[in-house]
Scaffold this motif. Structure first.
Motif, PDB file in Angstrom:
ATOM      1  N   ILE A   1     -37.142 -11.238 -11.612  1.00 16.23           N
ATOM      2  CA  ILE A   1     -35.684 -11.318 -11.555  1.00 16.23           C
ATOM      3  C   ILE A   1     -35.282 -12.789 -11.505  1.00 16.23           C
ATOM      4  N   PRO A   2     -34.441 -13.269 -12.425  1.00 15.79           N
ATOM      5  CA  PRO A   2     -34.057 -14.684 -12.426  1.00 15.79           C
ATOM      6  C   PRO A   2     -32.976 -14.994 -11.389  1.00 15.79           C
ATOM      7  N   LEU A   3     -33.141 -16.114 -10.708  1.00 15.94           N
ATOM      8  CA  LEU A   3     -32.166 -16.603  -9.723  1.00 15.94           C
ATOM      9  C   LEU A   3     -32.046 -18.114  -9.879  1.00 15.94           C
ATOM     10  N   VAL A   4     -30.884 -18.649  -9.516  1.00 18.19           N
ATOM     11  CA  VAL A   4     -30.738 -20.104  -9.495  1.00 18.19           C
ATOM     12  C   VAL A   4     -30.970 -20.589  -8.064  1.00 18.19           C
ATOM     13  N   GLU A   5     -31.176 -21.882  -7.936  1.00 21.99           N
ATOM     14  CA  GLU A   5     -31.528 -22.449  -6.633  1.00 21.99           C
ATOM     15  C   GLU A   5     -30.479 -22.184  -5.565  1.00 21.99           C
ATOM     16  N   ALA A   6     -29.190 -22.262  -5.948  1.00 27.81           N
ATOM     17  CA  ALA A   6     -28.121 -22.025  -4.968  1.00 27.81           C
ATOM     18  C   ALA A   6     -28.176 -20.598  -4.424  1.00 27.81           C
ATOM     19  N   GLU A   7     -28.535 -19.636  -5.279  1.00 22.83           N
ATOM     20  CA  GLU A   7     -28.627 -18.246  -4.837  1.00 22.83           C
ATOM     21  C   GLU A   7     -29.805 -18.062  -3.883  1.00 22.83           C
TER      22      GLU A   7
ATOM     23  N   ARG B   1     -31.091 -20.371  -2.014  1.00 20.18           N
ATOM     24  CA  ARG B   1     -30.734 -21.067  -0.781  1.00 20.18           C
ATOM     25  C   ARG B   1     -29.851 -20.188   0.109  1.00 20.18           C
ATOM     26  N   ALA B   2     -28.865 -19.509  -0.492  1.00 22.98           N
ATOM     27  CA  ALA B   2     -27.975 -18.636   0.276  1.00 22.98           C
ATOM     28  C   ALA B   2     -28.739 -17.456   0.874  1.00 22.98           C
ATOM     29  N   LEU B   3     -29.655 -16.890   0.095  1.00 25.43           N
ATOM     30  CA  LEU B   3     -30.453 -15.774   0.601  1.00 25.43           C
ATOM     31  C   LEU B   3     -31.366 -16.222   1.741  1.00 25.43           C
ATOM     32  N   ASN B   4     -31.935 -17.399   1.613  1.00 25.35           N
ATOM     33  CA  ASN B   4     -32.839 -17.872   2.659  1.00 25.35           C
ATOM     34  C   ASN B   4     -32.111 -18.321   3.919  1.00 25.35           C
TER      35      ASN B   4
ATOM     36  N   ALA C   1     -38.927 -16.284   4.411  1.00 25.20           N
ATOM     37  CA  ALA C   1     -38.087 -16.679   3.287  1.00 25.20           C
ATOM     38  C   ALA C   1     -38.479 -15.930   2.017  1.00 25.20           C
ATOM     39  N   LEU C   2     -37.555 -15.892   1.060  1.00 24.17           N
ATOM     40  CA  LEU C   2     -37.803 -15.261  -0.226  1.00 24.17           C
ATOM     41  C   LEU C   2     -38.817 -16.086  -1.022  1.00 24.17           C
ATOM     42  N   VAL C   3     -39.815 -15.414  -1.561  1.00 31.19           N
ATOM     43  CA  VAL C   3     -40.836 -16.083  -2.373  1.00 31.19           C
ATOM     44  C   VAL C   3     -40.370 -16.092  -3.820  1.00 31.19           C
ATOM     45  N   ALA C   4     -40.085 -17.286  -4.344  1.00 31.81           N
ATOM     46  CA  ALA C   4     -39.609 -17.426  -5.718  1.00 31.81           C
ATOM     47  C   ALA C   4     -40.483 -18.415  -6.466  1.00 31.81           C
ATOM     48  N   THR C   5     -40.667 -18.169  -7.755  1.00 38.20           N
ATOM     49  CA  THR C   5     -41.499 -19.034  -8.601  1.00 38.20           C
ATOM     50  C   THR C   5     -40.629 -19.734  -9.626  1.00 38.20           C
TER      51      THR C   5
END
Length: 357
Positions: free
Chosen positions: A324-330, A332-335, A345-349
């Protein structure tokens, strides 16, 4: 851009919800529904909604621990009271009851009161499809667009959704659309990402067309098709708000307004597809319809014609594979929510950067 696997996304959302007081069994349902929206490409109604939902819990206007209750009215009719809990839970219980009644007598109808935003309507349709049922899914929502001829917010951008099982094509019919030119969530998404919006989506507070999402949110959405979109929005209020006993006529509270509960209403119907013919004949007819639609003569510039819901199905196939694609600001808000809930924290690649030779 980053990407997150669907399993990591669900686990993350579940733990944030549990960390905010949501019972585990309820958190599993909410997480599954939110991530399903992300997988289908409906990013406006996916896990990016978590910060606003958690804010409502902290502000005391959404009950994290509430579970819906159901009252049977007749063999084909029931009512669910959401008790100001998550709309996902009330809709899930409601559609399960509608499906159960439809299995027994052919049709089931459920009215839901005292609920909240339930995200993407298509997940409720999919719940019925998974049980082999056709469905109708209505909800009302907070004021965002004027009635035709007016200039003030009164009706919600309340989606109308419906579904029918697929035949051999494997592509079910799923329609999920707002009565506005665009869903309001797309404006919130543009605001989060620093993007502009098309000028035909909304008016600013002074009644002028705008491509600025912040100004659009101060103004009104525009109904699709003028009076037609306005009439559909009013219809959603009749069946979801007036009929259920929930808020209506502009009194549903905005999900970003911390002053009071939203009091959203829903209307759900499940229908057995073999009421008038054997199921094999129904599916054969659905196959014929699918082929007629996607095989239609194409207008200039069109490479492919899609069946309603097919693009979202293709998005899901891709995102299950690629994430699922996310931008850095999203992220950051989730974390920030993970930090508040004291969970991982959410693990994103990071997506690989494309280079041009």
């Amino acid at each position: 851009m980053y990407h997150v696997s669907d399993s990591n996304a669900r686990a993350f959302v579940e733990q944030v919800l549990v960390g905010n007081g949501v019972p585990k069994h309820n958190a599993i349902i909410v997480a599954r529904c939110l991530v399903e929206a992300d997988l289908r490409g409906v990013d406006t109604h996916g896990m990016n909604r978590i910060p606003s939902y958690m804010a409502r819990i902290r502000e005391g206007v959404l009950d994290a621990q509430a579970s819906p209750t159901i009252r049977r009215i007749s063999p084909a009719v029931a009512q669910v009271d959401g008790h100001n809990g998550f709309g996902f839970l009330a809709a899930h219980v409601g559609m399960a009851a509608a499906v159960d009644m439809a299995k027994n007598i052919g049709i089931g109808m459920v009215s839901v009161k005292h609920s909240n935003h339930f995200g993407m309507s298509a997940w409720v349709v999919q719940q019925a499809l998974d049980a082999g049922m056709m469905s109708l899914v209505f909800t009302n929502s907070s004021p965002a667009l004027p009635v035709w001829g007016g200039k003030s917010k009164l009706m919600g951008v309340s989606p109308i959704a419906a579904g029918a099982p697929a035949g051999k094509s494997g592509r079910p019919f799923i329609v999920d659309m707002a009565p506005s030119v665009a869903a309001r969530g797309k404006i919130y998404k543009a605001l989060r990402r620093g993007d502009k919006i098309p000028g035909e989506w909304a008016l600013d507070k002074d009644g002028h067309r705008t491509d600025n999402p912040a100004k659009a949110l101060e103004g009104v959405m525009l109904p699709m098709g003028g009076p037609k979109g306005s009439a559909i929005a009013i219809m959603m209020d009749v069946f979801s708000g007036v009929f259920s006993g929930s808020a209506f006529a502009g009194h549903v509270t905005n999900p970003y307004d911390p002053s009071k509960p939203a009091d959203v209403g829903h209307f759900l119907v499940a229908i057995k597809p073999d009421l008038f013919m054997i199921i094999e004949e129904f599916k054969k007819r659905m196959d014929y319809l699918y082929q007629r639609v996607v095989g239609s003569n194409k207008m200039s510039g069109v490479d492919r014609i899609y069946f309603p819901g097919e693009i979202e199905d293709l998005n899901k196939e891709k995102r299950l594979r690629d994430g699922i694609p996310l931008v850095e600001a999203e992220i950051r808000a989730l974390n920030e929510e993970a930090k508040r809930a004291r969970v991982a924290a959410l693990v994103a690649t990071p997506l690989p950067v494309k280079t041009h030779l």
